[in-house]
Design a protein around this motif. Structure first.
Motif: not given
Ligand SMILES: Nc1nc2c(ncn2[C@@H]2O[C@H](COP(=O)(O)OP(=O)(O)OP(=O)(O)O)[C@@H](O)[C@H]2O)c(=O)[nH]1
Ligand SMILES: [Mg+2]
Length: 433
Positions: A327-331
């Motif tokens: 995965l490339q995104k973090v919330f």
């Protein structure tokens, strides 16, 4: 009884009976239904009674939501005997809700939750609705719950009207009426007040309410003293599932997911249905292509000292997860001040790190509680979730994910402290239908 009040009462009885028909198809929900041998006629219907409660002022938003579940299951039990309506205690004056320039008292439940969904579980009304129906700002009887003096050595269910252990915040005036905080409604008063030492599950108080109280509205301050009747069973989960977030908050969270995180319900397999009909298997939900993190900071750094990572340590753990799941995104859902968030973000060179920053309008309308829910909603839709040690804020996200149907391995995870990279996993509380 004044005519106006009598008319309102008739209306409430009618609404409640109407609810019988509306809810008749709800599975094993016998709250208002009459058994085959029950010969009660409409004319004999008992007048509706109201149960109001409050929680220790020091408790946070997410524990308060847990107390609501305990009380609803008590109200559900009461309704097997006679009609009771739960009066929702207005939100306000919470320790964490400190945003400057915001008036955060007398907040109705509809700001945060979907009332029709709550009503599919038990009959509820807002406090202001109660005041209107009642026609005067009165609570008939208050039983201030407290532990037994001197604590306990053996756990057993018992209760007793006793002296008050501590300053209760209730004071009596010359006319005999009792005054207290009452959620900021200064005109409200109670006619009767007593302290009730209590050790037991929530429904243990049912016979007392039915036989020893007669007032139309009974209030139980410090309702966190009531324990869950059955932690984690299907009744627990029914109460939990009924606590659907208000649509205006879900919509804001969904928009953020769509615009920043490439996350939509059809693709993520997270579509919401009427909770009474929704039943997902573990693994049905895929979630959006991001890691959701609940990074609890501020007071928790002291309260859970030694159990939280440094910002750098947290970033390191999340980078590992990103790599593992490609995965490339973090919330990040966090209560961290912006400098801390900026520092955290700077530890990531390749991945994009997001935080929901509310507009002035959203903040004014939905307050700190609404923003917290939006954060929870976005974090709950991530492919993989990792929370903070023993935070009820993280627990509520985990429950939301159980409702949506995520694989428990993608939900029950926590950030480890820097010196213990192999720390114990959180308890797994799977949904039960
Ligand atoms: N917006 C937002 N607020 C948060 C976040 N984490 C904590 N908060 C704020 O801090 C409060 C957390 O307090 P609680 O609800 O008591 O949860 P907790 O303190 O994590 O857990 P316990 O103390 O064990 O009950 C929330 O109600 C929010 O106001 C977050 O990720 N986002
Ligand atoms: Mg707390």
């Amino acid at each position: 009884m004044e005519t106006k009040e009598a008319w309102h009462l008739t209306l409430v009885v009618f609404i409640c009976w109407l609810a019988v028909f509306v809810r008749a198809d709800a599975e094993d929900d016998i709250a208002f239904s009459a058994g085959e041998s029950d010969t009660t006629k409409f004319g004999q219907a008992k007048s509706v009674r109201y149960l109001l409660y409050d929680v220790n002022p020091g408790e946070g938003f997410n524990l308060r939501r847990d107390v609501y579940m305990r009380v609803t299951n008590l109200v559900k039990e009461l309704n097997k005997e006679e009609p009771w309506v739960l009066v929702l205690p207005p939100w306000g004056r919470l320790y964490h809700w400190k945003s400057p320039d915001l008036e955060q008292i007398k907040i109705p439940w509809s700001t945060f939750f979907d009332l029709p969904s709550l009503r599919e579980h038990v009959p509820v009304i807002e406090f202001e609705e109660y005041l209107k129906l009642r026609g005067e700002p009165v609570i008939d009887e208050v039983y201030y719950l407290q532990g037994f003096k001197g604590g306990w050595t053996k756990w057993e269910e018992k209760m007793n009207i006793t002296e008050c252990n501590e300053g209760t915040g209730f004071v009596q005036d010359e006319e005999g009426n009792w005054y207290s905080w009452f959620f900021g409604y200064e005109e409200v008063y109670a006619k009767k007040f007593a302290c009730l030492s209590y050790m037991g599950h929530a429904t243990f108080i049912k016979p007392f309410l039915l036989k020893n109280t007669i007032g139309r509205c009974v209030m139980l301050p410090r309702a966190e003293v009531l324990l869950h009747d059955h932690f984690g069973n299907s009744e627990y989960w029914k109460a939990r599932r009924s606590m659907v977030f208000a649509k205006h908050l879900r919509d804001i969270g969904d928009e953020f997911r769509r615009e920043n995180l490439d996350s939509t319900d059809p693709e993520d397999k997270t579509e919401l249905e009427d909770w009474t009909k929704m039943k997902r298997n573990h693994g049905d939900a895929l979630g959006g292509p991001y890691v959701g993190v609940h990074l609890r900071r501020r007071d928790y750094l002291y309260a859970r000292e030694g159990n939280l990572p440094s910002l750098k340590g947290a970033a390191k753990q999340i980078k590992k997860i990103l790599k593992k799941y490609n995965l490339q995104k973090v919330f990040v859902a966090t209560d961290a001040p912006s400098e801390e968030f900026e520092e955290f973000k700077n530890y990531f060179k390749k991945s994009k790190v997001y935080r929901f920053v509310p507009s002035k309008e959203i903040k004014e309308k939905y307050k700190d509680g609404g923003v917290a829910i939006i954060d929870q909603w976005i974090a709950a839709h991530a492919r993989y979730f990792v929370g903070s040690y023993e935070s009820t804020f993280s627990f509520r996200i985990q429950e939301e994910r159980e409702i949506l149907g995520f694989d428990p391995d993608m939900t029950f995870n926590r950030l480890c402290p820097d010196n213990d990279s192999d720390c114990e996993k959180p308890s797994i509380w799977k949904i039960v239908y």
